[in-house]
Scaffold this motif. Structure first.
Motif: not given
Length: 213
Positions: A12-39
């Motif tokens: 979210s500074t050099l690249s628009r993505v949150e890397g660990i969240d995108e890995l979660a999205r790829r594995g079908g775990l996005f909502e659970e992991v993104a909520a943790l990242t955001n917190a």
């Protein structure tokens, strides 16, 4: 103001993505992991409370890390290459300080001309077949206060240092006596707007240049 050392967050500074969240999205775990990242980025949870948990859920293998490396480059924030080139041309030493996964960030750093030993991030450990085993649990960047620790080390050798990033962990650099520029071009967080020395809301990273040169 002018700084000897310019440090950037990656996600979210050099690249628009949150890397660990995108890995979660790829594995079908996005909502659970993104909520943790955001917190963690909003300061509601300590980073160490979510870091290992997220990776244990995702278990990113080497192929997933290579995929993320390509995504970081494809989703580079506007003006990144120009900003880094301008800083290097002006004799600035550039570092990336990220709680992201180091092997995924290194190709982006190489593309931008940032030295490999100037990339401070968390190493992923694989077995011989490329399966996920663990992450470098001793890394300061997997816990709260880690960016301050890295900045303190750099400031032992350099008088002036600036940190540019979007999240609570980037604000930690101020504990090490660093100047902190909040970048809201991807995500504008209220905490960062309030506590950064300067806040830049422009979508292009070039907007930070007047504050660092």
């Amino acid at each position: 103001m002018s700084f000897e050392v310019v440090c950037f967050d990656c996600d979210s500074t050099l690249s628009r993505v949150e890397g660990i969240d995108e890995l979660a999205r790829r594995g079908g775990l996005f909502e659970e992991v993104a909520a943790l990242t955001n917190a963690a980025m909003n300061g509601e949870l300590a980073l160490e409370a979510v870091y290992g948990h997220r990776l244990d859920l995702i278990k990113p293998d080497k192929a997933a890390i290579d995929w993320l490396a390509d995504l970081y480059i494809a989703e580079m924030v506007e003006g990144v290459a120009e900003t880094v080139k301008t800083l290097l041309d002006n004799g600035k030493q550039i570092h990336i300080i990220s709680g992201g996964l180091r092997q995924a960030i290194l190709p982006l750093a190489a593309l931008l001309g940032i030295a490999e030993d100037h990339v401070h991030a968390v190493d992923v450990l694989f077995d011989d077949a490329g399966h996920y085993v663990d992450f470098a649990r001793q890394s300061p960047l997997a816990v709260s206060g880690g960016k301050a620790r890295v900045c303190r080390r750099l400031r032992m050798h350099h008088a002036s240092l600036v940190m540019i990033g979007d999240g609570k962990t980037d604000l930690e650099a101020k504990q090490a006596g660093a100047y902190m520029i909040g970048f809201g071009g991807v995500v504008a967080r209220a905490l960062v707007q309030e506590q950064a020395d300067v806040f830049v809301a422009d979508s292009s990273l070039t907007a930070i240049l007047p504050h660092v040169l």
